[in-house]
Scaffold this motif. Structure first.
Motif, PDB file in Angstrom:
ATOM      1  N   LEU A 125       0.839  -1.189   0.000  1.00  0.00           N
ATOM      2  CA  LEU A 125       0.000   0.000   0.000  1.00  0.00           C
ATOM      3  C   LEU A 125       0.882   1.250   0.000  1.00  0.00           C
ATOM      4  CD1 LEU A 125      -3.047   0.797   0.189  1.00  0.00           C
ATOM      5  CD2 LEU A 125      -2.686   1.049   2.654  1.00  0.00           C
ATOM      6  N   TYR A 126       0.593   2.158  -0.910  1.00  0.00           N
ATOM      7  CA  TYR A 126       1.378   3.384  -1.046  1.00  0.00           C
ATOM      8  C   TYR A 126       0.524   4.592  -0.687  1.00  0.00           C
ATOM      9  CZ  TYR A 126       4.475   0.315  -3.671  1.00  0.00           C
ATOM     10  OH  TYR A 126       5.284  -0.730  -4.049  1.00  0.00           O
ATOM     11  N   GLN A 127       1.168   5.623  -0.158  1.00  0.00           N
ATOM     12  CA  GLN A 127       0.507   6.879   0.144  1.00  0.00           C
ATOM     13  C   GLN A 127       0.975   7.947  -0.822  1.00  0.00           C
ATOM     14  OE1 GLN A 127       1.500   7.640   4.232  1.00  0.00           O
ATOM     15  NE2 GLN A 127      -0.377   6.679   5.005  1.00  0.00           N
ATOM     16  N   GLY A 128       0.084   8.862  -1.149  1.00  0.00           N
ATOM     17  CA  GLY A 128       0.466   9.935  -2.041  1.00  0.00           C
ATOM     18  C   GLY A 128      -0.657  10.935  -2.180  1.00  0.00           C
ATOM     19  N   VAL A 129      -0.660  11.597  -3.309  1.00  0.00           N
ATOM     20  CA  VAL A 129      -1.684  12.599  -3.580  1.00  0.00           C
ATOM     21  C   VAL A 129      -2.142  12.408  -5.020  1.00  0.00           C
ATOM     22  CG1 VAL A 129       0.018  14.322  -4.312  1.00  0.00           C
ATOM     23  CG2 VAL A 129      -2.240  15.054  -3.521  1.00  0.00           C
ATOM     24  N   ALA A 130      -3.437  12.643  -5.254  1.00  0.00           N
ATOM     25  CA  ALA A 130      -3.993  12.558  -6.604  1.00  0.00           C
ATOM     26  C   ALA A 130      -4.223  13.966  -7.135  1.00  0.00           C
ATOM     27  CB  ALA A 130      -5.294  11.779  -6.596  1.00  0.00           C
ATOM     28  N   THR A 131      -3.855  14.157  -8.399  1.00  0.00           N
ATOM     29  CA  THR A 131      -4.151  15.387  -9.116  1.00  0.00           C
ATOM     30  C   THR A 131      -4.882  14.986 -10.394  1.00  0.00           C
ATOM     31  OG1 THR A 131      -1.901  15.262 -10.017  1.00  0.00           O
ATOM     32  CG2 THR A 131      -2.255  16.756  -8.166  1.00  0.00           C
ATOM     33  N   ALA A 132      -5.226  15.950 -11.232  1.00  0.00           N
ATOM     34  CA  ALA A 132      -5.991  15.642 -12.445  1.00  0.00           C
ATOM     35  C   ALA A 132      -5.387  16.355 -13.646  1.00  0.00           C
ATOM     36  CB  ALA A 132      -7.456  16.033 -12.262  1.00  0.00           C
ATOM     37  N   TYR A 133      -5.531  15.724 -14.821  1.00  0.00           N
ATOM     38  CA  TYR A 133      -5.066  16.343 -16.069  1.00  0.00           C
ATOM     39  C   TYR A 133      -6.031  15.989 -17.194  1.00  0.00           C
ATOM     40  CZ  TYR A 133      -3.263  11.926 -18.055  1.00  0.00           C
ATOM     41  OH  TYR A 133      -3.152  10.659 -18.581  1.00  0.00           O
ATOM     42  N   GLN A 134      -5.990  16.796 -18.241  1.00  0.00           N
ATOM     43  CA  GLN A 134      -6.814  16.536 -19.418  1.00  0.00           C
ATOM     44  C   GLN A 134      -6.113  15.480 -20.268  1.00  0.00           C
ATOM     45  OE1 GLN A 134      -7.535  20.278 -21.386  1.00  0.00           O
ATOM     46  NE2 GLN A 134      -8.959  21.011 -19.818  1.00  0.00           N
ATOM     47  N   ALA A 135      -6.691  14.285 -20.327  1.00  0.00           N
ATOM     48  CA  ALA A 135      -6.027  13.145 -20.956  1.00  0.00           C
ATOM     49  C   ALA A 135      -6.270  13.032 -22.454  1.00  0.00           C
ATOM     50  CB  ALA A 135      -6.474  11.847 -20.268  1.00  0.00           C
ATOM     51  N   MET A 151     -10.504   5.682 -17.788  1.00  0.00           N
ATOM     52  CA  MET A 151     -10.048   5.390 -16.431  1.00  0.00           C
ATOM     53  C   MET A 151      -8.549   5.117 -16.491  1.00  0.00           C
ATOM     54  SD  MET A 151     -12.648   5.825 -14.463  1.00  0.00           S
ATOM     55  CE  MET A 151     -13.130   7.152 -15.576  1.00  0.00           C
ATOM     56  N   ILE A 152      -7.801   6.177 -16.719  1.00  0.00           N
ATOM     57  CA  ILE A 152      -6.356   6.089 -16.923  1.00  0.00           C
ATOM     58  C   ILE A 152      -5.660   7.112 -16.040  1.00  0.00           C
ATOM     59  CG2 ILE A 152      -6.509   5.196 -19.271  1.00  0.00           C
ATOM     60  CD1 ILE A 152      -6.104   8.055 -20.268  1.00  0.00           C
ATOM     61  N   ALA A 153      -4.324   6.992 -15.969  1.00  0.00           N
ATOM     62  CA  ALA A 153      -3.563   7.911 -15.115  1.00  0.00           C
ATOM     63  C   ALA A 153      -2.124   7.982 -15.570  1.00  0.00           C
ATOM     64  CB  ALA A 153      -3.639   7.462 -13.653  1.00  0.00           C
ATOM     65  N   ALA A 154      -1.430   9.046 -15.077  1.00  0.00           N
ATOM     66  CA  ALA A 154      -0.004   9.229 -15.305  1.00  0.00           C
ATOM     67  C   ALA A 154       0.727   9.007 -13.981  1.00  0.00           C
ATOM     68  CB  ALA A 154       0.276  10.626 -15.850  1.00  0.00           C
ATOM     69  N   MET A 155       1.748   8.167 -14.003  1.00  0.00           N
ATOM     70  CA  MET A 155       2.530   7.872 -12.797  1.00  0.00           C
ATOM     71  C   MET A 155       3.697   8.853 -12.685  1.00  0.00           C
ATOM     72  SD  MET A 155       2.842   6.003 -10.112  1.00  0.00           S
ATOM     73  CE  MET A 155       1.770   4.597 -10.396  1.00  0.00           C
ATOM     74  N   SER A 200      -6.677  11.038 -14.930  1.00  0.00           N
ATOM     75  CA  SER A 200      -7.480  11.738 -15.930  1.00  0.00           C
ATOM     76  C   SER A 200      -8.611  12.450 -15.192  1.00  0.00           C
ATOM     77  CB  SER A 200      -8.048  10.739 -16.944  1.00  0.00           C
ATOM     78  OG  SER A 200      -9.012   9.897 -16.314  1.00  0.00           O
ATOM     79  N   GLN A 201      -9.103  13.515 -15.763  1.00  0.00           N
ATOM     80  CA  GLN A 201     -10.176  14.242 -15.095  1.00  0.00           C
ATOM     81  C   GLN A 201     -11.382  13.345 -14.844  1.00  0.00           C
ATOM     82  OE1 GLN A 201     -10.850  17.665 -17.647  1.00  0.00           O
ATOM     83  NE2 GLN A 201      -9.358  18.911 -16.509  1.00  0.00           N
ATOM     84  N   GLY A 213      -8.681  19.819  -6.544  1.00  0.00           N
ATOM     85  CA  GLY A 213      -7.301  20.000  -7.018  1.00  0.00           C
ATOM     86  C   GLY A 213      -6.349  18.909  -6.597  1.00  0.00           C
ATOM     87  N   ARG A 214      -6.070  18.801  -5.304  1.00  0.00           N
ATOM     88  CA  ARG A 214      -5.159  17.797  -4.776  1.00  0.00           C
ATOM     89  C   ARG A 214      -5.881  16.983  -3.700  1.00  0.00           C
ATOM     90  NH1 ARG A 214       0.225  18.681  -5.886  1.00  0.00           N
ATOM     91  NH2 ARG A 214       0.923  17.705  -3.955  1.00  0.00           N
ATOM     92  N   LEU A 215      -5.765  15.663  -3.804  1.00  0.00           N
ATOM     93  CA  LEU A 215      -6.531  14.785  -2.926  1.00  0.00           C
ATOM     94  C   LEU A 215      -5.620  13.732  -2.307  1.00  0.00           C
ATOM     95  CD1 LEU A 215      -9.496  14.065  -2.054  1.00  0.00           C
ATOM     96  CD2 LEU A 215      -9.512  12.484  -4.004  1.00  0.00           C
ATOM     97  N   PRO A 216      -5.512  13.680  -0.964  1.00  0.00           N
ATOM     98  CA  PRO A 216      -4.699  12.622  -0.349  1.00  0.00           C
ATOM     99  C   PRO A 216      -5.287  11.242  -0.688  1.00  0.00           C
ATOM    100  CG  PRO A 216      -5.168  14.379   1.228  1.00  0.00           C
ATOM    101  CD  PRO A 216      -6.045  14.626   0.046  1.00  0.00           C
ATOM    102  N   ILE A 217      -4.421  10.306  -1.037  1.00  0.00           N
ATOM    103  CA  ILE A 217      -4.888   8.976  -1.455  1.00  0.00           C
ATOM    104  C   ILE A 217      -3.947   7.897  -0.932  1.00  0.00           C
ATOM    105  CG2 ILE A 217      -6.024   9.734  -3.591  1.00  0.00           C
ATOM    106  CD1 ILE A 217      -3.420   8.760  -5.064  1.00  0.00           C
ATOM    107  N   THR A 218      -4.428   6.671  -1.001  1.00  0.00           N
ATOM    108  CA  THR A 218      -3.569   5.484  -0.923  1.00  0.00           C
ATOM    109  C   THR A 218      -3.825   4.699  -2.197  1.00  0.00           C
ATOM    110  OG1 THR A 218      -5.262   4.192   0.241  1.00  0.00           O
ATOM    111  CG2 THR A 218      -3.634   5.372   1.598  1.00  0.00           C
ATOM    112  N   TRP A 219      -2.844   3.949  -2.636  1.00  0.00           N
ATOM    113  CA  TRP A 219      -3.025   3.155  -3.856  1.00  0.00           C
ATOM    114  C   TRP A 219      -2.202   1.885  -3.816  1.00  0.00           C
ATOM    115  CZ3 TRP A 219       1.420   2.639  -6.925  1.00  0.00           C
ATOM    116  CH2 TRP A 219       2.434   3.585  -6.734  1.00  0.00           C
TER     117      TRP A 219
END
Length: 320
Positions: A125-135, A151-155, A200-201, A213-219
């Motif tokens: 389990l990892y901790q971090g923050v989620a942001t959004a971009y126009q994919a 349902m995609i993302a940039a690492m 992705s947004q 804008g910025r959201l604390p997450i685990t992943w």
């Protein structure tokens, strides 16, 4: 007085007595030595001999799997080290039955090998923050092309690890209890920090309003159930003298790609744009062996060098 002849005779007699006594003592010593040698459990020093190296034969270790730590949680500014976590669980997979042939293509499922350690690991389990971009259409640094869903993302660059994260499915959870599973198709360069995922947004909206804008997450890494077979693509410009090979639609992250040569299997280096390159053409157009993060190996043969053509296979990595 004794004559000279008598004296000489007496000396010879004494010499014979001395020699006889010495011979008798020697014989007695030899006899005692032999008797002692015959006694059970007695070791006799045979004098100096040529030294022989000690050889110890160890049986091959059985292919048992390690057990990963259930909840290793690195901070956003750190990453799991190769020595700080247990090996992820690996399951030996029996060779799959051969499917009906389709042209000259052949696919097979091989046995598992120990997975190589990377930054993104199973059961972690990892901790971090989620942001959004126009994919846009969903394409990105992994060069998969347009995505069938958004349902995609940039690492982040650190965890992207020279495209090793490409194609990984990641379950992202927010503190509000909402979650979304995304596929990594892109890289988020600095200032994206370790642990950060740029969603992705459309994916971010599944967790919270975009205004956040910025959201604390685990992943964590996941292995989805509903998925077809994987495909192979040769890069534009590939030929028998140079080629780039890409794996598309794989269930689990790919850690190694090898091509068959006249001297066995050759591992190809991976680029940041998610292709494995044979700079001298050796192995281009030959059988391809792909290994996932769990150590499972899939072999595909009979694929022609067709640049920028997505060639489907009949194999897929097992679900974990």
């Amino acid at each position: 007085m004794a004559t000279t002849r008598q004296v000489a005779r007496q000396r010879r007699h004494r010499r014979r007595l001395v020699l006889g006594a010495a011979a008798a003592l020697t014989a007695a010593g030899v006899l005692a030595y032999l008797v002692m040698a015959l006694l059970p459990g007695h070791k006799v020093d045979a004098g100096p001999a040529a030294a022989s190296p000690l050889v110890t034969t160890q049986p091959k270790a059985a292919g048992t799997a390690g057990t990963a730590s259930p909840s290793a949680t690195p901070s956003p500014s750190s990453s799991p080290s190769a020595s700080g976590s247990a090996s992820p669980k690996t399951t030996a997979t029996p060779k799959a039955a051969k499917s009906p042939s389709k042209g000259a293509q052949k696919s097979s499922r091989g046995s598992t090998t120990p997975p190589s350690a990377g930054r993104i690991r199973p059961h972690t389990l990892y901790q971090g923050v989620a942001t959004a971009y126009q994919a846009g259409a969903g394409d990105g640094a992994c060069l998969f092309g347009p995505s069938p869903d958004m349902m995609i993302a940039a690492m982040n660059t650190t965890d992207y690890e020279t495209s090793r994260a490409c194609g990984a499915y990641v379950l992202v959870r927010a503190a509000n209890g909402k979650s979304v599973t995304v596929r990594i198709t892109n890289e988020c360069p600095l200032p994206c920090a370790p642990g950060q995922i740029d969603l992705s947004q459309q994916a971010f909206a599944e967790l919270a309003d975009l205004k956040v804008g910025r959201l604390p997450i685990t992943w964590s890494l996941v292995s989805p159930s509903s998925l077809g077979t994987m495909s192979i693509r040769y890069k534009t410009g590939s030929s028998a003298y140079w080629c780039g090979i890409q794996v598309v639609g794989h269930r689990n992250p790919v850690v190694r790609l090898e091509v068959s040569t006249g001297n066995g299997w050759r591992q190809l280096p991976r680029t940041s744009f998610n292709y494995f390159i044979s700079a001298d053409g050796n192995g281009c157009g030959k059988a391809i062996r792909v290994t996932d993060i769990y150590g499972e190996q899939l072999t595909v043969s009979g694929l022609a060098v067709l640049p920028n053509v997505l060639q489907s296979t009949r194999v897929q990595f097992a679900r974990h």
